[in-house]
Design a protein around this motif. Structure first.
Motif, PDB file in Angstrom:
ATOM      1  N   ASP A  67       0.835  -1.203   0.000  1.00  0.00           N
ATOM      2  CA  ASP A  67       0.000   0.000   0.000  1.00  0.00           C
ATOM      3  C   ASP A  67       0.872   1.257   0.000  1.00  0.00           C
ATOM      4  O   ASP A  67       0.693   2.169  -0.829  1.00  0.00           O
ATOM      5  CB  ASP A  67      -0.901  -0.033   1.249  1.00  0.00           C
ATOM      6  CG  ASP A  67      -2.067   0.924   1.142  1.00  0.00           C
ATOM      7  OD1 ASP A  67      -1.816   2.101   0.823  1.00  0.00           O
ATOM      8  OD2 ASP A  67      -3.202   0.505   1.381  1.00  0.00           O
ATOM      9  N   LEU A  68       1.833   1.278   0.915  1.00  0.00           N
ATOM     10  CA  LEU A  68       2.724   2.440   1.010  1.00  0.00           C
ATOM     11  C   LEU A  68       3.579   2.571  -0.240  1.00  0.00           C
ATOM     12  O   LEU A  68       3.805   3.673  -0.742  1.00  0.00           O
ATOM     13  CB  LEU A  68       3.609   2.309   2.252  1.00  0.00           C
ATOM     14  CG  LEU A  68       2.870   2.366   3.602  1.00  0.00           C
ATOM     15  CD1 LEU A  68       3.820   2.024   4.738  1.00  0.00           C
ATOM     16  CD2 LEU A  68       2.259   3.742   3.823  1.00  0.00           C
ATOM     17  N   ALA A  69       4.058   1.423  -0.747  1.00  0.00           N
ATOM     18  CA  ALA A  69       4.916   1.458  -1.928  1.00  0.00           C
ATOM     19  C   ALA A  69       4.164   2.004  -3.138  1.00  0.00           C
ATOM     20  O   ALA A  69       4.676   2.859  -3.871  1.00  0.00           O
ATOM     21  CB  ALA A  69       5.447   0.060  -2.227  1.00  0.00           C
ATOM     22  N   PHE A  70       2.944   1.516  -3.356  1.00  0.00           N
ATOM     23  CA  PHE A  70       2.215   1.984  -4.543  1.00  0.00           C
ATOM     24  C   PHE A  70       1.756   3.427  -4.411  1.00  0.00           C
ATOM     25  O   PHE A  70       1.656   4.147  -5.405  1.00  0.00           O
ATOM     26  CB  PHE A  70       1.057   1.043  -4.885  1.00  0.00           C
ATOM     27  CG  PHE A  70       1.422   0.105  -6.002  1.00  0.00           C
ATOM     28  CD1 PHE A  70       1.180   0.455  -7.321  1.00  0.00           C
ATOM     29  CD2 PHE A  70       2.069  -1.075  -5.741  1.00  0.00           C
ATOM     30  CE1 PHE A  70       1.572  -0.365  -8.354  1.00  0.00           C
ATOM     31  CE2 PHE A  70       2.455  -1.918  -6.764  1.00  0.00           C
ATOM     32  CZ  PHE A  70       2.207  -1.567  -8.080  1.00  0.00           C
ATOM     33  N   SER A  71       1.490   3.859  -3.189  1.00  0.00           N
ATOM     34  CA  SER A  71       1.177   5.277  -2.993  1.00  0.00           C
ATOM     35  C   SER A  71       2.386   6.125  -3.363  1.00  0.00           C
ATOM     36  O   SER A  71       2.258   7.177  -4.008  1.00  0.00           O
ATOM     37  CB  SER A  71       0.781   5.529  -1.532  1.00  0.00           C
ATOM     38  OG  SER A  71      -0.374   4.805  -1.200  1.00  0.00           O
ATOM     39  N   SER A  72       3.562   5.648  -2.980  1.00  0.00           N
ATOM     40  CA  SER A  72       4.790   6.373  -3.296  1.00  0.00           C
ATOM     41  C   SER A  72       5.073   6.348  -4.799  1.00  0.00           C
ATOM     42  O   SER A  72       5.456   7.360  -5.395  1.00  0.00           O
ATOM     43  CB  SER A  72       5.960   5.748  -2.525  1.00  0.00           C
ATOM     44  OG  SER A  72       7.167   6.396  -2.838  1.00  0.00           O
ATOM     45  N   LEU A  73       4.855   5.171  -5.409  1.00  0.00           N
ATOM     46  CA  LEU A  73       5.054   5.065  -6.862  1.00  0.00           C
ATOM     47  C   LEU A  73       4.129   6.023  -7.608  1.00  0.00           C
ATOM     48  O   LEU A  73       4.536   6.678  -8.572  1.00  0.00           O
ATOM     49  CB  LEU A  73       4.778   3.634  -7.322  1.00  0.00           C
ATOM     50  CG  LEU A  73       5.782   2.550  -6.902  1.00  0.00           C
ATOM     51  CD1 LEU A  73       5.224   1.170  -7.237  1.00  0.00           C
ATOM     52  CD2 LEU A  73       7.118   2.768  -7.585  1.00  0.00           C
TER      53      LEU A  73
END
Length: 283
Positions: A67-73
């Motif tokens: 979740d955090l990774a895709f928000s950052s991406l």
């Protein structure tokens, strides 16, 4: 697989049209006035679309880490779009928001693969991997461009895109090393994504002119072979070389010409709603 069909532009209000953005290559198409602007917009639109689709996983990704990774991406890709719209602003005098949200649907030049709905987790991972691989090759090639405005913004984008590619490889490897279900879903997603990958390399009608003046070191179609080689290398390392069997570089065409799939109009309406409802608003 989505069928490429012309989108019926039906904005709630007539969106302002850039006078020097080429019209779509279909009946009534007219040659572009500014090939360089069209190319920069194609990169900006690619990043805006994939960033918008990545953002759909915020709050619903399979794990907190994802979740955090895709928000950052998503933030990174939309940030890259803003950088490219900033380069386009130098050519048009129109601000980034107007370039991102103030154009009619047929004026967008992204690959149709990037507008496809997020699908399941496997589809998202396979698409991210295929696109980031392409984008990395495109950006790397542009380091030899003679256009100072383009070369000047590549540094931070390239650094972040390397991380994006590593993220996609790590997650795909993890997905196929798990259960047979995960492996099968990745294979099904690869068949779907790679069947539309041709649009990434679609030749812009004015591309030869950009190669001649040094803006482009090569035609975007010249990236096909290195992309396929890198794709095969990665899928071989994942232990699923058969994932490349569905590759169809004749699929997914139309986006660079302003012709999009049926899912683009609702995406465009969602993405531009605030801009169209409150033109000129600032926060």
């Amino acid at each position: 697989m989505s069928t490429v069909t012309p989108v019926d532009p039906a904005p709630r209000e007539a969106a302002p049209r850039l006078t020097n953005v080429p019209a779509a290559t279909r009946p009534g198409w007219t040659p572009p006035d500014d090939p360089r602007l069209a190319f920069v917009l194609s990169m900006a639109d690619d990043e805006l679309m994939i960033g918008h689709r990545h953002a759909h996983w915020t709050g619903v990704a399979p794990t907190l880490e994802a979740d955090l990774a895709f928000s950052s991406l998503a933030q990174d890709e939309i940030g890259h779009a803003a950088i490219w719209y900033g380069v386009a602003e130098e050519l048009t005098g129109q601000d980034e928001d107007t370039l991102a949200f103030g154009r009619a649907p047929a004026a967008y030049r992204h690959a149709t693969l990037l507008e496809a709905e997020p699908g399941d987790w496997a589809f998202t991972l396979v698409r991210q991997h295929a696109y980031d691989l392409f984008d990395h090759l495109r950006l790397d090639a542009l380091t030899d461009s003679e256009d100072a405005s383009i070369v000047g913004v590549l540094g931070p984008i390239l650094r972040e895109e390397r991380l994006h590619r590593a993220h996609a490889r790590a997650w795909l490897s993890r997905a196929v090393e798990g259960s047979a279900v995960g492996r099968d879903r990745v294979l099904a997603a690869a068949d779907q994504v790679l069947g539309q990958a041709g649009g990434l390399f679609e030749t812009l009608p004015w591309e030869e002119e950009l190669v001649k003046d040094g803006t482009l070191p090569l035609m975007m179609g010249d990236l096909r072979e290195p992309w396929i080689a890198a794709l095969r290398e990665d899928y071989d390392s994942f232990g699923i070389p058969e994932a490349v069997d569905g590759l169809d570089l004749a699929g997914g065409l139309g986006g660079r010409q302003g012709t999009h799939t049926s899912v683009f109009l609702p995406l465009w309406q969602e993405m531009t709603a605030l801009f169209r409802d409150h033109p000129g608003a600032t926060w």
